[in-house]
Design a protein around this motif. Structure first.
Motif, PDB file in Angstrom:
ATOM      1  N   ARG A 190     120.452  34.172  71.951  1.00 55.03           N
ATOM      2  CA  ARG A 190     121.885  34.172  71.664  1.00 55.03           C
ATOM      3  C   ARG A 190     122.144  33.229  70.506  1.00 55.03           C
ATOM      4  O   ARG A 190     121.619  32.113  70.480  1.00 55.03           O
ATOM      5  N   VAL A 191     122.969  33.683  69.590  1.00 56.53           N
ATOM      6  CA  VAL A 191     123.454  32.828  68.512  1.00 56.53           C
ATOM      7  C   VAL A 191     124.909  32.522  68.816  1.00 56.53           C
ATOM      8  O   VAL A 191     125.693  33.429  69.094  1.00 56.53           O
TER       9      VAL A 191
ATOM     10  N   ASP B 126     110.294  32.187  68.786  1.00 60.06           N
ATOM     11  CA  ASP B 126     111.274  31.260  68.234  1.00 60.06           C
ATOM     12  C   ASP B 126     111.321  31.278  66.712  1.00 60.06           C
ATOM     13  O   ASP B 126     112.396  31.141  66.128  1.00 60.06           O
ATOM     14  N   ASP B 127     110.170  31.427  66.067  1.00 67.27           N
ATOM     15  CA  ASP B 127     110.166  31.426  64.602  1.00 67.27           C
ATOM     16  C   ASP B 127     110.949  32.608  64.045  1.00 67.27           C
ATOM     17  O   ASP B 127     111.760  32.453  63.135  1.00 67.27           O
ATOM     18  N   ALA B 128     110.728  33.785  64.602  1.00 69.03           N
ATOM     19  CA  ALA B 128     111.455  34.979  64.151  1.00 69.03           C
ATOM     20  C   ALA B 128     112.934  34.851  64.470  1.00 69.03           C
ATOM     21  O   ALA B 128     113.788  35.182  63.639  1.00 69.03           O
ATOM     22  N   ALA B 129     113.257  34.360  65.664  1.00 70.41           N
ATOM     23  CA  ALA B 129     114.655  34.190  66.053  1.00 70.41           C
ATOM     24  C   ALA B 129     115.344  33.152  65.166  1.00 70.41           C
ATOM     25  O   ALA B 129     116.504  33.326  64.781  1.00 70.41           O
TER      26      ALA B 129
ATOM     27  N   LYS C 190     119.204  31.530  61.024  1.00 65.15           N
ATOM     28  CA  LYS C 190     119.477  30.870  59.742  1.00 65.15           C
ATOM     29  C   LYS C 190     120.172  31.811  58.776  1.00 65.15           C
ATOM     30  O   LYS C 190     121.013  31.380  57.984  1.00 65.15           O
ATOM     31  N   SER C 191     119.850  33.094  58.849  1.00 68.30           N
ATOM     32  CA  SER C 191     120.489  34.061  57.949  1.00 68.30           C
ATOM     33  C   SER C 191     121.958  34.280  58.300  1.00 68.30           C
ATOM     34  O   SER C 191     122.714  34.813  57.493  1.00 68.30           O
TER      35      SER C 191
ATOM     36  N   ILE D 281     125.484  27.035  63.457  1.00 66.54           N
ATOM     37  CA  ILE D 281     124.931  28.040  64.369  1.00 66.54           C
ATOM     38  C   ILE D 281     124.046  27.333  65.383  1.00 66.54           C
ATOM     39  O   ILE D 281     123.244  26.470  65.016  1.00 66.54           O
ATOM     40  N   GLU D 282     124.182  27.692  66.655  1.00 70.19           N
ATOM     41  CA  GLU D 282     123.224  27.263  67.669  1.00 70.19           C
ATOM     42  C   GLU D 282     122.454  28.485  68.141  1.00 70.19           C
ATOM     43  O   GLU D 282     123.037  29.548  68.363  1.00 70.19           O
ATOM     44  N   LEU D 283     121.152  28.313  68.297  1.00 66.57           N
ATOM     45  CA  LEU D 283     120.279  29.376  68.768  1.00 66.57           C
ATOM     46  C   LEU D 283     119.778  29.017  70.162  1.00 66.57           C
ATOM     47  O   LEU D 283     119.219  27.929  70.353  1.00 66.57           O
ATOM     48  N   TRP D 284     119.987  29.909  71.115  1.00 64.51           N
ATOM     49  CA  TRP D 284     119.597  29.690  72.505  1.00 64.51           C
ATOM     50  C   TRP D 284     118.694  30.808  72.990  1.00 64.51           C
ATOM     51  O   TRP D 284     118.862  31.961  72.598  1.00 64.51           O
ATOM     52  N   CYS D 285     117.754  30.442  73.848  1.00 60.11           N
ATOM     53  CA  CYS D 285     116.936  31.403  74.593  1.00 60.11           C
ATOM     54  C   CYS D 285     117.113  31.017  76.053  1.00 60.11           C
ATOM     55  O   CYS D 285     116.623  29.958  76.477  1.00 60.11           O
TER      56      CYS D 285
END
Length: 75
Positions: A21-22, A42-45, A50-51, A58-62
């Motif tokens: 989730r972003v 995680d690297d791909a996400a 970032k894009s 932006i926060e990135l969650w798994c």
């Protein structure tokens, strides 16, 4: 978090990729939009997240794990 070292890596693509989730944040740090997607690690996400940085943090969650936070440049 390097990829699988089992050769071609095709076996790892057979499994369901993780859901991420972003959260696009307001200037006050509150979520204004949430976007879900899948990615193979995680690297791909992180590259996808970032894009999405366009004037907002932006926060990135798994699941319940915070993968990273990405700030807009120049702020």
């Amino acid at each position: 978090m390097a990829g699988d070292a089992s050769g071609e890596g095709e076996d790892s693509r057979d499994a369901e990729p993780p859901r991420y989730r972003v959260l696009i944040l307001s200037q006050e740090g509150q979520p204004v939009e949430i976007i879900g997607f899948t990615a193979y690690g995680d690297d791909a996400a992180s590259a996808i997240a970032k894009s999405m940085v366009d004037g907002h943090a932006i926060e990135l969650w798994c699941a319940r794990r915070l993968v990273g936070r990405f700030e807009p440049e120049g702020d």
